[in-house]
Design an enzyme around this catalytic site. Structure first.
Site, PDB file in Angstrom:
ATOM      1  N   SER A 105       0.829  -1.198   0.000  1.00 57.52           N
ATOM      2  CA  SER A 105       0.000   0.000   0.000  1.00 57.52           C
ATOM      3  C   SER A 105       0.869   1.256   0.000  1.00 57.52           C
ATOM      4  O   SER A 105       1.702   1.435  -0.876  1.00 57.52           O
ATOM      5  CB  SER A 105      -0.966  -0.035   1.191  1.00 57.52           C
ATOM      6  N   ASP A 251      -5.615  -3.769  -2.588  1.00 58.57           N
ATOM      7  CA  ASP A 251      -4.637  -3.418  -1.565  1.00 58.57           C
ATOM      8  C   ASP A 251      -4.004  -4.654  -0.927  1.00 58.57           C
ATOM      9  O   ASP A 251      -4.695  -5.557  -0.453  1.00 58.57           O
ATOM     10  CB  ASP A 251      -5.319  -2.567  -0.495  1.00 58.57           C
TER      11      ASP A 251
END
Length: 768
Positions: A105, A251
């Site tokens: 991320s 993610d």
């Protein structure tokens, strides 16, 4: 929780001969042949290989220095991940060499840029330079969208579209398509855009994503670095997933938020892990649906983070910045946590210092892992389209200005991609640099929206002056784009409420790149025409008409267009209130028109820059079916300029009957909020209208990406039923508080006119 370690060979003398292998004398060569030979090989490697060195060269360097290989793990945490930059500063200050990086991320953004050779200062500057409010709105700059889509903005419909096919409703994959963040990441990684193997970056790198189909972690080790980072940071339901090699990736925090195991697999002997995840909330804070949803998201990352951190050994180091309750979605404020990362790394200074190299050895390491430098843009020798849409390649090429044989102009390219994306037929429009047969080329990847091919928009407009005068309109539009290869489009728009309307039009470009188009239309419309005397309404007519139109036009890029055409309608004006003697009357129309429109405003909601103006001549003739012969001249303009949070807008409207006596359908209306404030909406009606205003507006807050404004206007204008008398100009003004909401701009304001009229307004819609 600190995993400390003592460098097992910190005092080894290897760094002394490694720095100067060329000084080995004959006695030294005889005494220590192995040492001089390895140093000579390393010097040759540093001299002969490109600066973007391979994993093998770095492993050779680590072995030659007789030191363990160090892996850096940068965990996910949204905006909290900016703390990683502070950690990197301490690592460089202590001369800690990094041999491998894995990031998730926000950790993949910081880690990927650092692996590509950027310094902590460069990464911080990039972070500060991103307009996060603009990125999360995702729409291209309004100046880059097509003039047809700009015309849609003049309605009060919301920006987001709902897709459907047959009876099936289709939604986008996320609130944000990711077009803007894609281009931001592509620009930031441009120096290594042609590096497909992440082991060949200055520091070998891995980005961690999650396969949304299986829920498993995906370790991205090759391909386009910007796309890998984009996949790793695609928060489910917020960002649309990234599609890589046929997999939908979101993610990486869902599967592996602090990927310790990944750098171990890369070959790390010692791991430095940085965890910036949001802590779980205590029971007393779980008081709403939003809080529960946030907690569930936190649980997904918390469990896999604990599993990874449990594998850290005594030689490893864990850094956990104390970020408190800093929100993971506050990207605009992210630079605030950089010092917190620095402080957290400082608390581990003793442990980190044991991994540091001598100045001489670190200088050698920096030669192997150089900082990125500004390089000349690549020369583009070919352009290829990967066009996954119903539009022809010619339509897309007509919006590209890439010049072969010249250096890539990134700014111009991104504007071109914005123009293609601004057609609002595409889910994403990206580019990649490729090397084929020794030539550098550009591949444009355009992907059509996956939630079409039919689209719906809805909107709500209302106004009230809290004195009995109010209006309400609910609108919707249906759009079917890309009916053919040239971009033909059907559109049906309507509203119910105070003034019902139903319109159908077809737009057909005639040839790619020329700008010519034709647009026939059918419409049914009602509108109210009021007559006031001394502030009291003495009559109200409802004009109903049904008609046809045919426009021929030419688009001037994305800033303007010329149109000429015909409007014909059968109509009647029915008296709703007033003296019965006024009676009903016919209101047929038959007119020719020609006009020019120019629009470079950055927004029609709360403009801060650009200009809008339109000029039109309308000629009504009984021979064409009209009730009366007359000619109208219409001019409308708005200019906006900003200084930081302050904006000045200048507006003008001049509409006049040049010749003849128009029927009710040809009269002009004025009055209401920011349109001679203090009066009731459309209170004034006549054959001539003049209006001038200056508006000062200041953006006072950005609460949760909800821009809020305070404004004041000074206005001058009037409507005349017959002859213009400039001595009768009314002065007016307003003070208002406005907010740009997802359903449209909303205002609460107070207006006053020199005629002694005052009004308080609640207004939802576009007043300009």
């Amino acid at each position: 929780m600190a995993r400390d370690t003592t460098h097992p060979n910190q005092s080894a003398p290897g760094g002394q001969w490694l720095a100067k292998p060329e000084t080995c004398s004959l006695p030294q060569l005889a005494a220590t042949p192995g040492r001089c030979f390895v140093g000579l090989l390393l010097t040759l490697a540093l001299t002969c290989l490109p600066t973007a060195t391979s994993w093998a060269v770095q492993s050779t360097a680590a072995s030659a220095m007789d030191r363990p290989r160090i892996g850096l793990v940068l965990g996910g945490g949204g905006a909290r991940g900016a703390a990683h930059i502070g950690v990197l500063r301490v690592l460089e200050e202590l001369r800690v060499p990094i041999d491998y990086i894995a990031g998730t991320s926000m950790g993949s953004i910081v880690g990927g840029l650092y692996a590509a050779g950027q310094t902590p200062d460069q990464i911080e500057a990039a972070l500060r330079g991103i307009d996060w409010n603009d990125v999360f709105r995702d729409r291209p700059p309004r100046k880059d969208i097509s003039i047809r889509r700009k015309a849609d903005d003049r309605s009060y419909l919301v920006d987001r579209e709902l897709g459907f096919e047959g009876a099936q409703v289709k939604l986008p994959f996320g609130l944000i398509d990711g077009q803007k963040i894609d281009l931001v990441l592509q620009r930031l990684t441009l120096p290594v855009a042609q590096v497909q193997d992440f082991d060949r970056l200055p520091i070998p790198f891995r980005a961690i994503a999650t396969d949304i189909t299986s829920g498993g972690a995906v370790v991205l080790r090759s391909g386009n670095l910007a796309q890998a980072i984009r996949a790793s940071m695609s928060v489910p339901a917020v960002f649309a997933p990234a599609e890589i090699d046929g997999r939908l990736l979101v993610d990486g925090g869902v599967a592996n938020n602090v990927p310790v195991d990944v750098v171990r697999d890369m070959g790390a002997d010692i791991v430095i892990a940085v965890s910036v995840g949001t802590p779980l909330n205590p029971r007393e804070q779980l008081t709403s649906l939003l809080a529960i949803t946030e907690q569930l998201t936190g649980l997904l990352t918390w469990r896999n983070t604990e599993v990874q951190l449990a594998t850290l050994g005594e030689r490893d180091i864990l850094i956990e910045p104390q970020l408190g309750a800093f929100p993971s979605n506050d990207f605009a404020g992210a630079p605030e946590v950089i010092p917190m990362g620095f402080e957290a790394a400082q608390r581990q200074r003793t442990a980190l210092a044991r991994l540091g190299l001598s100045p001489t050895d670190y200088a050698v390491y920096r030669r192997i892992v150089p900082d990125s430098e500004v390089e000349e843009p690549p020369i583009i020798e070919f352009v290829r389209l990967d066009n996954r849409s119903a539009l022809s390649d010619q339509v897309l090429r007509a919006r590209l200005r890439v010049k072969l044989g010249e250096p890539l102009d990134v700014d111009a390219l991104q504007q071109d991609l914005g123009r293609i994306y601004g057609l609002e037929s595409f889910e994403s429009v990206r580019y990649e640099l490729v090397e084929e047969d020794g030539k550098t080329g550009l591949v444009i990847k355009a992907r059509e929206k996956s939630w079409g091919p039919n689209y719906l928009k809805f909107g709500l407009a209302l106004s009230s002056n809290f004195s009995g005068t109010s209006s309400f309109n609910l609108g919707a539009s249906y759009r079917r784009p890309t009916l053919n290869r040239l971009g033909g489009e059907w559109r049906v728009a309507g509203q119910v409420g105070e003034e019902p309307v139903l319109a159908v039009d077809f737009y057909q470009p005639l040839q790619p790149g020329t700008g010519f188009f034709v647009s026939p239309a059918l419409f049914i419309a009602n509108r109210n025409v009021n007559f006031f005397e001394d502030g009291n309404r003495i009559a109200e007519f409802q004009v109903r008409e049904a008609g046809v139109g045919l426009d021929l036009g030419y688009e001037l890029g994305t800033f303007g267009e010329v149109r000429l055409g015909y409007r014909g309608a059968q109509g009647e004006a029915k008296l709703r209130t007033g003296e019965p003697a006024l009676g009903d009357r016919d209101a047929d129309r038959g007119e020719l028109f020609v006009g020019y429109g120019h629009d470079t405003l950055d927004s029609l909601r709360f403009p801060s820059d650009g200009a809008f103006y339109s000029l039109q001549w309308v000629s009504s003739r009984t021979e064409l079916g009209a009730e009366a012969d007359y000619d109208l001249a219409l001019a409308n303009g708005l200019v906006a300029h900003s200084w930081g949070r302050d904006t000045l807008m200048l507006r003008s409207r001049l509409q006049t009957t040049v010749d003849g006596d128009p029927d009710l359908g040809g009269l002009f209306r004025a009055g209401g909020f920011l349109n001679i404030s203090g009066l009731d909406p459309n209170e004034l009606t006549g054959q001539h209208f003049a209006f001038f205003s200056a508006i000062y507006q200041r953006r006072i807050a950005d609460w949760a990406f909800l821009p809020t404004y305070l404004g004041v206007s000074m206005e001058l204008g009037n409507v005349w039923p017959d002859d213009v008398d400039w001595d009768d100009l009314l002065t007016a003004g307003a003070v208002y508080l406005g907010a740009d909401t997802f359903v449209g701009p909303i205002y609460l304001g107070y207006g006053h006119a020199s005629s002694g009229r005052d009004n308080i307004y609640l207004f939802l819609g576009r007043p300009f």
